[in-house]
Structures are given as structure tokens and as C-alpha cells.
Enzyme design. Structure first.
Site, PDB file in Angstrom:
ATOM      1  N   ASP A 218      49.504  80.094  42.171  1.00 19.11           N
ATOM      2  CA  ASP A 218      48.840  79.410  43.287  1.00 19.11           C
ATOM      3  C   ASP A 218      47.918  80.483  43.872  1.00 19.11           C
ATOM      4  O   ASP A 218      47.580  81.449  43.172  1.00 19.11           O
ATOM      5  CB  ASP A 218      49.888  78.904  44.303  1.00 19.11           C
TER       6      ASP A 218
ATOM      7  N   LYS B 163      58.090  75.155  45.518  1.00 19.81           N
ATOM      8  CA  LYS B 163      57.004  76.084  45.860  1.00 19.81           C
ATOM      9  C   LYS B 163      57.616  77.417  46.261  1.00 19.81           C
ATOM     10  O   LYS B 163      58.759  77.450  46.716  1.00 19.81           O
ATOM     11  CB  LYS B 163      56.186  75.540  47.032  1.00 19.81           C
TER      12      LYS B 163
HETATM   13  O1  2IT Z   1      49.374  73.370  43.978  1.00 22.72           O
HETATM   14  C1  2IT Z   1      49.662  73.241  42.770  1.00 22.72           C
HETATM   15  O2  2IT Z   1      49.796  72.136  42.262  1.00 22.72           O
HETATM   16  C2  2IT Z   1      49.858  74.455  41.983  1.00 22.72           C
HETATM   17  N1  2IT Z   1      49.766  75.538  42.518  1.00 22.72           N
HETATM   18  C3  2IT Z   1      50.173  74.367  40.523  1.00 22.72           C
HETATM   19  C4  2IT Z   1      51.636  74.355  40.306  1.00 22.72           C
HETATM   20  C5  2IT Z   1      52.060  74.409  38.852  1.00 22.72           C
HETATM   21  O3  2IT Z   1      53.289  74.356  38.655  1.00 22.72           O
HETATM   22  O4  2IT Z   1      51.237  74.486  37.954  1.00 22.72           O
END
Ligand code: 2IT
Length: 448
Positions: free
Chosen positions: A166, A126
């Protein structure tokens, strides 16, 4: 409670005194894993839990950018490469003034289990920044994204770490970041980011996937309960991508959505936010400079409640789609008192551990984030597959795969909970099913 689990929760608390969100999610996940840990004494020997709560790598960097008046600004950028045992680190980038190490560590930790639960080969990561997109022009957003990627590009790659969007990061921001990555690296690595536009390697259904996925997952729960969406009322929070995708699918399934919200307050639309015109307006709202949900109330002549959240509004199904910790015990009591039957998490960790326990104790079925909202990252992994094949699946193909993945997430969660005699507990089931695969991969790969 398992003594090893208890010790690791305590040690994590002592080691990270300023990270309440991270500790909240570690406590929630590890507590539900206790019956699994009981059965696997070899995990303690290999310090498996101590390792899983420690990111493999944490990158923190300065982001300097210029606003439209020529004034210089400094933000902090982050990327947490939490766990790569089952695939390249994968997870979104969040641009929000509330971003800090605790928030990103909770999101990254959740992502490990969520990504594992999709059954696709993606690790957990993240990132993001404390940059606030509210009130920023398109040119400012572009300059910020370019500055952010100027540093991030040296840490990521299609086989290393694959960021996505996100909160505060959508298709536009991914486009600017991809452009900057390509400019610096001189390489068309379109698998380095997901959520890209359709003209340069994006997947059909990716923008809708998180919201659609919540409803496909909820549909499996409905089947289990011999119930249906037809005629049900929904209370949602948020107005972004997840909310938009969820409303689109709820409309198709015959349900009625009466609220959306943002940081300025919530909108109550008793006629239902379900016409194509109203749904399309959410996209305009997100693309606007102000990003104030009051704009919706003004446009469609309905009530706006400044500074309030929608949890007092009566509905059958509640789907928080905004951000973390919107629902504490007081809000949970309101939702139960409203006669809610179902609660599905479109956002990550929207409720406190106490609130979730209260729902479960009072017979509200809880679909936890790492299961219910996994459709977004699942389609991101499908986007990676399409990029590496240099081929694109049709809308129908991606949609069918997404449905199938959400059904498997539900069924695997149910099976995992049942294996440990926990009944229809979708929260514990998701944690256990997600954990088992990562734990086995970590053990197999030896100490590191
Ligand atoms: O919280 C999540 O699963 C996302 N923000 C998507 C992350 C992604 O790699 O598509």
C-alpha cells in the site's frame, strides 16, 4: 434512515472516540446499506452490523530497527484481521507517519467490501506501521522491513492472512519482507504475500493493476455515458504506483494528465505527463531517497506549487491517487466549479463524506474507491491463485481477467443500486453488492 443502522453508527462512535477516519467510513457504508437492512430483519437478530464493525483480530507490536549511523529506532506495527468470512484476510501494508489504529481500521473496513466486490474469495485486512520512508536509505528500508516481518510472520500465512503493498510499500519492500519470512519459517510459502517480484512468484500486471483497474472501471462508466477519454484532461494526485499505472493507461486511451502531487506540493505540466520518459521518471522518483515531486518539475522544466494540492486546476476527470481525506467540501466546490464531469477514487477514502455527497448532488459521476481501485487487490488474488497452482498466466491473460473483473464490479454495482431503486448510484451500489455476499457468509457460518 433505518433505526438499527443508526444505533450501530452511534454505538461505534461511542466505542471508538479517537478513531475519526474509521467512523467516517463506517458512517458512509452503513448509511448506504439502510435499504438492505430494512429488508433483512434477521441481520439485527444476529447482531450482524455490530459484528461487521468489530475486527476479528487486531495485532499491535513493537518494531525496533537500526539506522545507518547505528542509532536505534522504535515504531509501532499493526495488522488488523478485519473479516475472514469469505476468504483469508487480504489487504495491504502501509508505511507512513500518519498510520494509526483509526487509519488502519478505516482501510481494513473498506477492504472487506472491496474484496467482496471483486467476486474473488478474499476477506478484509490491513496493516502497516508509522515508519516514515522519506529520507531513508535502501539499507535502512531493508532493516525496517526485516524487523517488521520478524513479528508479523507469526500471524500470517497463505491460508490465514495475505498482506501486500500500500502507500510506502512496493516491490522492494515486499521482497525484503518475503526474504525475512522465508528465512524464519524455512518454508517457500510464496502465497503469503502478494506484489512479489516476477522471479519469485509475483504476477504480471500486479504493479500496474490498481491504476489500470481505475481506467478499466472508468471506461465502463464512459460506455454507460456514451462518452470517451479521447481528448480529455485529467488531474491526478500522488506520484506512486497507482498514479503511475493510471497515467500509463490514460496515455494509451488518448487522455492528457496535467498534474501529479506529493506531500511537498503539486506539479503542473500543461504539455501532459504522457511521454514514456515522463512516466518512467515517476518510478525513479518513488525509488529516490527524497521522494519529492519537485524533482519532476526540475527535470522537465514545469511549475511546482509547494504545499498545495492540485484541485484548483481545470480538468474533465479528477482521480485522487495519494491518500485519505485530500478533498474536503472546499476542494469539492473547486472541482465542481471547474466543470468536472467525472471523479474516480484511485486512493482509499480521498474525500470526506460531505464532499462525495456534494459531487453527486452536482451531477459529477463518482466512482468510489472500493470499486474503482479494486483492480490491485483483484490481481493480488490472481497472484494467490497462480501461486497455489504453481503456474503463471501470461500478461495478456492477467490483463484480460483484470478487465473482466472491473467490468463486473461496475455492472454488479449498477445492478445492486437498481435493485433498491437508487438509479445510477455507483457509491451505494458498490457498498450493497460488496456487503450482500459477506453478510450471507457470516450468517451461514453462525455466531462468532
Ligand atoms: O488498498 C488496496 O486495495 C491495496 N492496498 C491492495 C491490497 C492487496 O492485497 O493487494
Amino acid at each position: 434512515m433505518n433505526a438499527y443502522v443508526e444505533r450501530v453508527i452511534k454505538e461505534t462512535a461511542a466505542k471508538n472516540p479517537n478513531e475519526p477516519e474509521f467512523l467516517q467510513t463506517v458512517t458512509e457504508v452503513l448509511t448506504t446499506l439502510a435499504p438492505v437492512i430494512d429488508k433483512h430483519p434477521e441481520y439485527e437478530e444476529a447482531a450482524l452490523l455490530e459484528r461487521i464493525v468489530e475486527p476479528e483480530r487486531t495485532i499491535i507490536f513493537r518494531v525496533t530497527w537500526q539506522d545507518d549511523e547505528g542509532k536505534a529506532h522504535v515504531n509501532t506495527g499493526y495488522r488488523i484481521e478485519f473479516n475472514g468470512a469469505i476468504g483469508p484476510y487480504k489487504g495491504g501494508l502501509r508505511f507512513d507517519p500518519e498510520v494509526n489504529l483509526s487509519v488502519l481500521k478505516f482501510l481494513g473496513f473498506e477492504q472487506i467490501f472491496k474484496n467482496s466486490l471483486t467476486t474473488l474469495p478474499i476477506g478484509g485486512g490491513k496493516g502497516g506501521s508509522d515508519f516514515d520512508p522519506h529520507g531513508r536509505s535502501d539499507a535502512e528500508i531493508m532493516r525496517f522491513c526485516q524487523a517488521f516481518m520478524t513479528e508479523l510472520q507469526r500471524h500470517i500465512g497463505p491460508n490465514t492472512d495475505v498482506p501486500a503493498g500500500d502507500k510506502g510499500v512496493g516491490g522492494r519492500e515486499i521482497g525484503y519482507m518475503f526474504g525475512q519470512y522465508r528465512r524464519i519459517r524455512n518454508s517457500y510459502d510464496n502465497g503469503v504475500l502478494t506484489g512479489k517480484g516476477l522471479t519469485y512468484g509475483g504476477s504480471l500486471i500486479r504493479p500496474e493493476a490498481t491504476g489500470f483497474g481505475v481506467l478499466y472501471y472508468a471506461n465502463e462508466v464512459m460506455k454507460h455515458e456514451h462518452d470517451s477519454f479521447e481528448g480529455k484532461t485529467f488531474v491526478l494526485s500522488g506520484y506512486g504506483n497507482v498514479t503511475w499505472g493510471a497515467i500509463t493507461k490514460i496515455t494509451e486511451f488518448g487522455g492528457k494528465v496535467v498534474t501529479i502531487s506529493g506531500k511537498h506540493g503539486y506539479v503542473y505540466d500543461p504539455d501532459g505527463i504522457n511521454t514514456p520518459e515522463k512516466i518512467a521518471y515517476l518510478l525513479k522518483l518513488r525509488a529516490s531517497k527524497e521522494r519529492n515531486v519537485k524533482m519532476y518539475a526540475d527535470e522537465f522544466g514545469c511549475q511546482f506549487f509547494p504545499g498545495e494540492k492540485p484541485w484548483g486546476v481545470k480538468a474533465d476527470v479528477y482521480i485522487p491517487c495519494a491518500t485519505q481525506n485530500e478533498i474536503g467540501i472546499e476542494e469539492a466546490k473547486k472541482i465542481v466549479a471547474n466543470g468536472a464531469k467525472y471523479y474516480f477514487e484511485g486512493a482509499n477514502m480521498p474525500a470526506s463524506n460531505e464532499a462525495v455527497a456534494y459531487f453527486q448532488k452536482n451531477g459529477v459521476i463518482v466512482g468510489p474507491a472500493k470499486a474503482a481501485n479494486a483492480g490491485g487487490v483483484a490481481v493480488s488474488a490472481l497472484e494467490m491463485s497462480q501461486n497455489s497452482m504453481r503456474y503463471s498466466w501470461s500478461r495478456e491473460e492477467v490483463d484480460a481477467k483484470l478487465k473482466d473483473i472491473m467490468k463486473n464490479i461496475h455492472d454488479n454495482s449498477v445492478a445492486a443500486a437498481e435493485r433498491y431503486g437508487l438509479g445510477y448510484d455507483l457509491v451505494a451500489g458498490a457498498n450493497i453488492a460488496g456487503f450482500e455476499k459477506v453478510a450471507e457468509a457470516m450468517l451461514a457460518q453462525g455466531l462468532f
